[in-house]
Write an enzyme that holds these catalytic residues in place. Structure first.
Site: not given
Ligand code: EPZ
Length: 416
Positions: A121, A395, A303, A22-23, A116
């Protein structure tokens, strides 16, 4: 709303094929919007999130056709650089269209994602990165408006190796003027595949998989075909169930994407064997508790945190599970405790005290991976478990009850 019913404590055996990731497919679909011909993407899992992304791409003007795991995307008619609130609020990954559409049209309007199930997020890293590339960003009525006549290459240092922000900036920089260097970039396999796919489309990207990605901007991209990599989180979910309930083999996987999980599974006493594209797990006679601290790739994935906690509910002794990526991703704990688990949460750490067995009960899903942990809980509980609001699991997991049934579980779906 559908629910999943499980008659627990039945052994698992046999093998299960793992679907495309998915990701990985969601950013690949967004990248396909940068091509003006027809792209064919295979191993596309049939998920709510992939269907949502297809709907979003059609609103943007792409002509999509999805059948039996094969998605074709015709980008020639793309003419509406907008991601509406109605879709973005259901799937944060819609935000991936920001970079590609800004690069292609010079203007894009994307609804700001909300929070979420487990908290806020933010997308500040995405926006700061685009501003470094020369975009003008405004917030109007809950929508991010980004404008730029032509993005300019820049040096960008992420405060945190965000997967989504890395993906968005790589896509935006692909056709910027000059070179972009992203430092503290995400190293996830899904980002590696996105960069490789963009290179197939004519980009000039190097360093993917390391913390520094370099993008030499090119004038334009062409559509390209791709097969999506296996879903390492689905794979880890099934392995965790096998660690509890019987020897199973997962197929069509890349075992190297699972290294951090396999090491910890062996620590609990499980036996693991791998081939080029399979992993076989045999449960331990007695599950040893093992602490986990999640981290960005190649660390233990956040995850798989919920699934690991479900596993540790039956371990000998106590374990500590700390999530350093999302400090509040524990909405599954109260539901697992309804099954008789003994888990307490303090700050971003869950303290799991192993119990003799879980007992089935009705429980409530709150997000994709929490749902997976409740299904694992139901599979090991004595008696019947009813997992409600399974739209969450749909999802991110393709035919999860069929796949577990194929391994011998007594699990089925009922329309509520
Ligand atoms: C991706 O989300 C995945 N989703 C998530 O999987 C996964 O948990 C996450 O990466 C971490 O590995 C997809 O790929 C579609 P991040 P993403 O930006 O990109 C903070 C699932 O279950 N952050 O790496 O949104 C954020 O709050 C889903 O399949 C900021 O502060 O994750 C978090 O604490 C859930 N500002 C950390 O960084 C930003 O602009 C990591 O988030 C972006 C992120």
């Amino acid at each position: 709303m559908d629910k999943i019913i499980i008659e627990g404590d039945n052994p698992l055996s046999g093998s299960v094929a793992i679907s495309g990731a998915k990701n990985a497919v969601l950013p690949i679909m967004a990248a396909a919007l940068m091509g003006k011909e027809r792209a064919t993407i295979t191993r596309v899992p049939d998920l709510r999130d992939t269907k949502t992304m297809i709907r979003l791409m059609e609103i943007i003007g792409a002509v999509c056709n999805y059948d039996n795991g094969i998605l074709t995307v015709d980008g020639s008619m793309v003419d509406n650089p907008e991601a509406p609130y109605e879709l973005v609020k259901t799937m944060r990954a819609s935000f991936y269209v920001l970079g590609p559409l800004l690069a292609r049209f010079g203007i894009v309007r994307v609804s700001l994602p909300g929070g979420c199930a487990w908290g806020p997020r933010p997308v500040d890293f995405h926006l700061k990165g685009l501003e470094k590339l020369g975009a003008k960003i405004t917030l109007e009525n809950g929508y991010i408006i980004a404008r730029s006549d032509r993005l300019q290459g820049a040096e960008i240092q992420f405060e945190f190796p965000s997967v989504g922000a890395t993906g968005n900036i790589v896509m935006a920089a692909a056709t910027a003027v000059g070179t972009t260097i992203i430092r503290n970039a995400a190293r996830e396999p899904e980002i590696i595949q996105l960069c490789d796919y963009l290179n197939q489309m004519g980009s000039n990207i190097s360093g993917q998989g390391s913390t520094t990605i370099t993008i030499d901007g090119v004038d334009s991209l062409v559509s390209a075909d791709v097969a999506v990599i296996p879903d390492r989180i689905e794979a880890g979910t099934f392995l965790t169930a096998g660690a509890l309930l019987g020897e199973i083999t997962i197929k069509d996987v890349n075992p190297h994407h699972l290294d951090s999980l396999l090491i910890k599974l062996k620590e609990t006493g499980c036996t693991i064997s791998t081939t080029e594209d399979t992993v076989t797990i045999s449960p331990a006679d007695s599950i040893q508790a093992a602490d986990i601290t999640t981290a960005v790739y190649p660390g233990f994935p956040t995850d798989l945190q919920a699934q690991w906690i479900a596993f540790m509910t039956l371990a000998q002794g106590s374990s500590m599970v700390t999530d350093t990526v999302y400090h509040d991703r524990f909405s599954h704990i109260p539901e697992l405790n309804r099954l008789g688990a003994n888990i307490k949460v303090d700050q971003n750490t869950a303290f799991v005290r192993g119990v003799k067995n879980l007992v089935g009960a009705p429980v409530m899903s709150t997000d994709i991976r929490a749902s997976a942990s409740l299904i694992i809980g139901g599979l090991i509980a004595k008696g019947t478990t009813e997992v409600n609001r399974v739209y969450h699991i749909d999802r991110g997991y393709e035919q999860i009850e069929e796949k577990f049934s194929g391994l011998g579980a007594k699990i089925w779906r009922e329309s509520a």
